[in-house]
Scaffold this motif. Sequence first.
Motif, short mmCIF file in Angstrom:
data_model
loop_
_atom_site.label_atom_id
_atom_site.label_comp_id
_atom_site.label_asym_id
_atom_site.label_seq_id
_atom_site.Cartn_x
_atom_site.Cartn_y
_atom_site.Cartn_z
N LYS A 208 -50.55 35.41 -4.41
CA LYS A 208 -49.61 36.50 -4.65
C LYS A 208 -49.97 37.65 -3.72
O LYS A 208 -51.12 38.08 -3.67
N TYR B 209 -43.34 37.54 0.95
CA TYR B 209 -43.46 36.45 -0.03
C TYR B 209 -43.35 36.99 -1.45
O TYR B 209 -44.34 37.05 -2.19
N GLU C 85 -42.16 35.60 -3.99
CA GLU C 85 -42.39 34.56 -5.00
C GLU C 85 -43.80 33.99 -4.85
O GLU C 85 -44.12 33.39 -3.83
#
Length: 317
Positions: free
Chosen positions: A281, A295, A297
């Motif tokens: 993450k 990013y 997701e």
Amino acid sequence: MSQTALADVQVVSLADQAAEPEGFARAFGGSFERFGFAIVRDHGIDAGLIERAWKLTAELYAQPDEVKRRGHVPGGGGARGYTPFGIEIAKDAKENDLKEFWHIGRELPAGHRFADVMAPNVWPEAPEGFRETFLELFAAFDTAGDRLLSAIARYLDLAPDWFDPAVKDGNSVLRLLHYPPVSADAPGVRAGAHEDINLITLLLGAEEAGLELLDRDGNWLAVKPPEGALVVNVGDMLQRLTNHVLPSTTHRVVNPPPERRGHSRYSMPFFLHPAPDFVIKTLPGCVSADNPNRYPEPITAHDYLHERLVQIGLIKA
């Protein structure tokens, strides 16, 4: 190729970390941010252990093909044991790589929670002492990798132990690579241009000419570290985690000059992976108005690894 750029690539001593952790982190992390790789000497991996490992690697690949193939696991995606010559292909490449390799992973106790996604090791019948030597080398790489991750954490303004839970029981892989001798008319590369999948890669054996990394100006830089030093590079997982603040390095292995084409090339990369359930993450500190989150997701390390292994042909979709 820019000679100035080559001169600017950091050669750092891991021995400096204990006395000057912040200074070491700045030098190492700065080289990662600029080039996606650094060269590390005084890494703490015993020279005698490395020498034994090279000897056993050469003996392993000197065996007949049918003997080596006993270590191949059909359908195993090359996760452990032997992957025969010419199977792996770089993402988007048209030619398969001119190499064979053996993978050694982490030994897990019976009933471990990752046993269903981290395959058991496959050990050859010969050469003698192979298992003991490479388990010792795996542990030494693990230790050096943990120290380098601590420096990366400091560079990113994280706690020095930030990566510790991420890589505990991580799915790291030690690869014993053999590039056999090539003919005069062989394709121009032994390993096509690619990026690594993992967090960081620690490589022994780059003294033998051939490794090249793609600089941001589009030029290929030949990499030849001091004898015994590690070449360490950013992998795609770390690039994703840092939102490209630390760039994953495109690299390749080109064929040697004519006078070396009759020789094998051996190298030992250690692909340092997080645990399969680690969630990649984007770090908040790596997001800004000038560098928005690429990013949004998150993805687990296991799912990301699976996607990439499909892309390079080691497993079927």
